[in-house]
Scaffold this motif. Structure first.
Motif, PDB file in Angstrom:
ATOM      1  N   VAL A 125       0.687  -1.284   0.077  1.00 45.20           N
ATOM      2  CA  VAL A 125       0.055  -0.085  -0.063  1.00 45.20           C
ATOM      3  C   VAL A 125       0.892   1.102  -0.018  1.00 45.20           C
ATOM      4  CG1 VAL A 125      -1.708   1.274   1.109  1.00 45.20           C
ATOM      5  CG2 VAL A 125      -1.794  -1.151   1.218  1.00 45.20           C
ATOM      6  N   HIS A 126       0.592   2.089  -0.748  1.00 46.24           N
ATOM      7  CA  HIS A 126       1.590   3.105  -1.065  1.00 46.24           C
ATOM      8  C   HIS A 126       0.874   4.333  -1.807  1.00 46.24           C
ATOM      9  CE1 HIS A 126       2.069   1.307  -5.134  1.00 46.24           C
ATOM     10  NE2 HIS A 126       2.424   2.394  -5.360  1.00 46.24           N
ATOM     11  N   ARG A 127       1.325   5.556  -1.668  1.00 44.88           N
ATOM     12  CA  ARG A 127       0.955   6.602  -2.761  1.00 44.88           C
ATOM     13  C   ARG A 127       2.122   7.156  -3.454  1.00 44.88           C
ATOM     14  NH1 ARG A 127      -2.065  10.486   1.832  1.00 44.88           N
ATOM     15  NH2 ARG A 127      -0.183  10.762   3.023  1.00 44.88           N
ATOM     16  N   SER A 163      -9.184   8.148  -0.233  1.00 46.18           N
ATOM     17  CA  SER A 163      -7.957   8.356   0.667  1.00 46.18           C
ATOM     18  C   SER A 163      -7.027   9.459   0.100  1.00 46.18           C
ATOM     19  CB  SER A 163      -7.303   6.806   0.509  1.00 46.18           C
ATOM     20  OG  SER A 163      -6.830   6.447  -0.786  1.00 46.18           O
ATOM     21  N   HIS A 164      -7.271  10.045  -0.853  1.00 49.02           N
ATOM     22  CA  HIS A 164      -6.495  11.026  -1.198  1.00 49.02           C
ATOM     23  C   HIS A 164      -6.363  12.260  -0.164  1.00 49.02           C
ATOM     24  CE1 HIS A 164     -10.291  11.862  -2.960  1.00 49.02           C
ATOM     25  NE2 HIS A 164      -9.741  13.162  -3.712  1.00 49.02           N
ATOM     26  N   LYS A 169      -1.267   6.632   6.700  1.00 45.69           N
ATOM     27  CA  LYS A 169      -1.527   5.391   5.745  1.00 45.69           C
ATOM     28  C   LYS A 169      -2.810   4.392   6.573  1.00 45.69           C
ATOM     29  CE  LYS A 169       1.291   1.418   3.835  1.00 45.69           C
ATOM     30  NZ  LYS A 169       2.747   0.861   3.823  1.00 45.69           N
ATOM     31  N   PHE A 175      -7.399  -1.124   4.529  1.00 43.56           N
ATOM     32  CA  PHE A 175      -7.175  -0.947   3.225  1.00 43.56           C
ATOM     33  C   PHE A 175      -7.845  -2.066   2.426  1.00 43.56           C
ATOM     34  CE2 PHE A 175      -4.974  -1.643  -0.818  1.00 43.56           C
ATOM     35  CZ  PHE A 175      -5.000  -0.421  -1.466  1.00 43.56           C
ATOM     36  N   SER A 179     -11.244  -0.926  -0.042  1.00 45.52           N
ATOM     37  CA  SER A 179     -10.470  -0.438  -1.230  1.00 45.52           C
ATOM     38  C   SER A 179     -11.672  -1.291  -2.343  1.00 45.52           C
ATOM     39  CB  SER A 179      -9.232  -1.032  -1.543  1.00 45.52           C
ATOM     40  OG  SER A 179      -9.098  -2.468  -1.378  1.00 45.52           O
ATOM     41  N   ARG A 195      -2.007  11.175  -4.708  1.00 38.15           N
ATOM     42  CA  ARG A 195      -2.330  11.156  -3.148  1.00 38.15           C
ATOM     43  C   ARG A 195      -3.230   9.769  -2.874  1.00 38.15           C
ATOM     44  NH1 ARG A 195      -4.663  16.889  -2.140  1.00 38.15           N
ATOM     45  NH2 ARG A 195      -5.978  16.077  -3.998  1.00 38.15           N
ATOM     46  N   TRP A 197      -4.269   6.134  -1.725  1.00 36.72           N
ATOM     47  CA  TRP A 197      -3.812   5.131  -1.348  1.00 36.72           C
ATOM     48  C   TRP A 197      -3.967   3.794  -2.392  1.00 36.72           C
ATOM     49  CZ3 TRP A 197       0.573   5.284   1.879  1.00 36.72           C
ATOM     50  CH2 TRP A 197       0.403   6.461   2.729  1.00 36.72           C
ATOM     51  N   HIS A 198      -2.945   3.256  -2.790  1.00 38.26           N
ATOM     52  CA  HIS A 198      -3.363   2.110  -3.672  1.00 38.26           C
ATOM     53  C   HIS A 198      -2.291   1.088  -3.867  1.00 38.26           C
ATOM     54  CE1 HIS A 198      -0.431   4.907  -5.911  1.00 38.26           C
ATOM     55  NE2 HIS A 198      -0.071   3.942  -6.666  1.00 38.26           N
ATOM     56  N   SER A 199      -2.512   0.050  -4.194  1.00 43.23           N
ATOM     57  CA  SER A 199      -1.545  -1.023  -4.531  1.00 43.23           C
ATOM     58  C   SER A 199      -1.732  -2.114  -5.508  1.00 43.23           C
ATOM     59  CB  SER A 199      -1.459  -1.926  -3.040  1.00 43.23           C
ATOM     60  OG  SER A 199      -0.760  -3.168  -3.188  1.00 43.23           O
TER      61      SER A 199
END
Length: 274
Positions: A125-127, A163-164, A169, A175, A179, A195, A197-199
């Motif tokens: 999970v990151h941006r 989540s932007h 986190k 998540f 999601s 911004r 959060w996605h993966s």
């Protein structure tokens, strides 16, 4: 359906408002299979070339404790087709509307998800922007282009709606629970605020899942790669005004006074760039 008719179908204001609310939109394209096939071939070549460069510079296995296998960064010098993709301009009115003005390419990367390596090994999970605050606001819009069908089984991207606007986190459990998956056919554009959060998901099939991601910012943001220098200062005349804008030829940095004092139409940093 032509690119022009797709433009007519795109409700830029509504789609921009949707990104504002959810952080992403999913937009179909009518790009021919021949273009997608060329992109898949070019991505494979780019990944091979990047691995050679990584090995030559002794950075091939790990950067920030993640494998670089199956990933290629800053694609444009590897094949003209990656530049050609920027000549499919139907999505640019949306990007410019969301970011509030003219834009340039900040980064261009691709990955081949085959169940192993940096993007594929596990949930990550990151941006894609590090500095997030109300003062900075909208910084970058990402356009992920699916080169293969995205399914839950082959690891379609996870997106966490809204989540932007989240400064912290989420936990992996939060998540996954909240999601959505970017399930879509090949040739789809998943456009999202950097911004968000996605993966990537885990590819549980025997077939590759390939995609390209282009990141766009306002011209006054420093790009991750000098595409003008990489593609050649002398090549500017062969690019359309649209491409010159997007590649950053209108927002270059002069390095001497002769480059600074130029006629208006030759200035390195043009009007309207912000």
């Amino acid at each position: 359906m032509s690119s022009e008719s797709i433009v007519a179908c795109l409700d830029v204001e509504s789609l921009s408002a949707e990104i504002d609310e959810k952080g992403y939109v999913i937009v179909p394209s009518n790009w021919p299979d021949s273009l997608l096939s060329r992109l898949r071939d070019a991505l494979g070549y780019a990944c091979d070339e990047c691995e050679k460069i990584q090995s030559r510079n002794q950075v091939g296995q790990l950067i920030n404790e993640t494998s670089l296998s199956g990933a290629a960064h800053h694609l444009l010098p590897f094949s003209d087709v990656f530049v050609e993709l920027l000549e499919q301009p139907f999505y640019f009115p949306l990007i410019e509307h969301y970011l509030g003005g003219k834009v340039i390419l900040n980064n261009a990367g691709g990955f081949i998800n085959v169940g192993q390596g940096r993007y594929q090994h596990a949930l990550s999970v990151h941006r894609d922007v590090r500095t997030v605050s109300q003062d900075y606001g909208k910084q970058m819009l990402l356009v992920l282009i699916t080169l293969d069908e995205f399914t839950e089984e082959n690891g379609a991207t996870y997106l966490l709606p809204g989540s932007h606007r989240m400064p912290e986190k989420p936990t992996d459990e939060e998540f996954i629970a909240n999601s959505v998956r970017a399930v879509a056919p090949a040739g789809t554009l998943v456009i999202f605020d950097a911004r968000l959060w996605h993966s990537a998901g885990v590819n549980r099939t025997a077939r590759p899942r390939r995609a390209i991601t282009y990141g766009f910012t306002r011209p006054f943001f420093k790009p991750q790669f000098d595409y003008c220098r990489a593609l050649g200062w002398d090549n500017v005349s062969k690019f359309s005004p649209h491409l010159q804008q997007v590649l950053g030829y209108f927002s270059r940095i002069p390095s001497n006074h002769d480059e600074w004092y130029r006629p208006m139409e030759e200035r390195f940093y043009r009007r309207g760039q912000g």
